[in-house]
Structures are given as C-alpha cells and as structure tokens.
Design a protein around this motif. Structure first.
Motif, PDB file in Angstrom:
ATOM      1  N   LYS A 100      -4.019  63.170  -1.736  1.00  0.00           N
ATOM      2  CA  LYS A 100      -3.520  62.143  -2.651  1.00  0.00           C
ATOM      3  C   LYS A 100      -3.946  62.431  -4.087  1.00  0.00           C
ATOM      4  O   LYS A 100      -3.161  62.262  -5.022  1.00  0.00           O
ATOM      5  CB  LYS A 100      -4.005  60.767  -2.221  1.00  0.00           C
ATOM      6  N   LEU A 104      -1.419  62.920  -7.172  1.00  0.00           N
ATOM      7  CA  LEU A 104      -1.485  62.012  -8.321  1.00  0.00           C
ATOM      8  C   LEU A 104      -1.821  62.719  -9.627  1.00  0.00           C
ATOM      9  O   LEU A 104      -1.615  62.154 -10.701  1.00  0.00           O
ATOM     10  CB  LEU A 104      -2.479  60.883  -8.038  1.00  0.00           C
ATOM     11  N   GLN A 136      -0.226  55.346  -2.864  1.00  0.00           N
ATOM     12  CA  GLN A 136      -0.955  54.359  -3.659  1.00  0.00           C
ATOM     13  C   GLN A 136      -1.876  53.493  -2.817  1.00  0.00           C
ATOM     14  O   GLN A 136      -2.513  52.582  -3.340  1.00  0.00           O
ATOM     15  CB  GLN A 136       0.057  53.500  -4.452  1.00  0.00           C
TER      16      GLN A 136
END
Length: 137
Positions: A100, A104, A136
């Motif tokens: 992640k 991101l 998210q």
C-alpha cells in the motif's frame, strides 16, 4: 526464462484458451523468474505491444511478490484504459502495508482513477471503487 516467457506471450491465443489456461502457464513461468529475468522484463516491458502488456498484467496477482507489484506500477504508465483497468484489478490483491505504501507513493494513480470513475462502465467503476477502498483501509 525471460525469453521463453516473451515468446509465449507473443504467441496467438484465443480468448477462451487464454482465460481458461494460458494465463496459468504464464503465471507458472513468472514463478521461475530470476532477478535477472525481472530486470530484463522491467527494462523492456514498455517497448512491448499493448496486447502483450495486457497479458502480462493479467498474470500479476502474487501479492507476496514485490517484483510483480513493481511491474504493475510500471505498466500503470499507460494511456490504454484497458491495461490501466487490468493493473488496478491486479493491484487489489496487494494488501500488505508495504504494498500500500508503494502504491500511495504514486498519487497520479489515485488521480487517474478519480478522473475515470465518472466515465467508466459499471463493472469498471466497481473495480476502481474496490481498489480505492482496499488501498485506503
């Protein structure tokens, strides 16, 4: 192994064959890749035809492989909407915190998804929304 993989993806497949078993053979080949093979793939992937790139992206779902994650991030630099969607669909498998963070670090990915959602079909919207939810969380 890279040359064998390149030759395989360059071949002709009917859609039925590719989605039934062709991609599984390609995934098995990727499992045998050495760091050198991944390097060759990284260096040449953007020079391949878009159909070849789509096949590759469809094979990249091994959430424990940083090589596969990095390859998807490379492939996201495309103007081809189908390739972009395949990559985002594959990225939904990469749920570790490290994955992640890497995703991101590329805010242009989220920006492009937000631009595409209003003009996408229902199935594509669901893929994009599911990706945003996972990334998210």
């Amino acid at each position: 192994m890279f040359i064998e993989f390149d030759d395989y993806l360059s071949g002709y497949f009917t859609d039925d064959y590719w989605y039934d078993e062709g991609f599984l053979i390609a995934q098995e080949m990727l499992l045998k890749f050495s760091p050198r093979d991944w390097g060759e793939l990284s260096n040449g992937v953007l020079n391949k035809p878009v159909e070849w790139q789509r096949k590759l992206a469809y094979c990249l779902h091994n959430e424990s492989s940083m090589d596969e994650l990095n390859m998807l991030l490379i492939l996201l630099n495309t103007d081809d909407e189908e390739l972009f969607e395949i990559c985002i669909d594959a990225l939904r498998s990469f749920t570790s915190s490290e994955s992640k963070k890497l995703i991101l670090k590329n805010p242009s990915i989220l920006q492009k998804i937000h631009e595409l959602i209003p003009i996408s079909g229902e199935a594509t919207k669901k893929v994009f929304e599911a990706f945003l939810e996972k990334i998210q969380s």
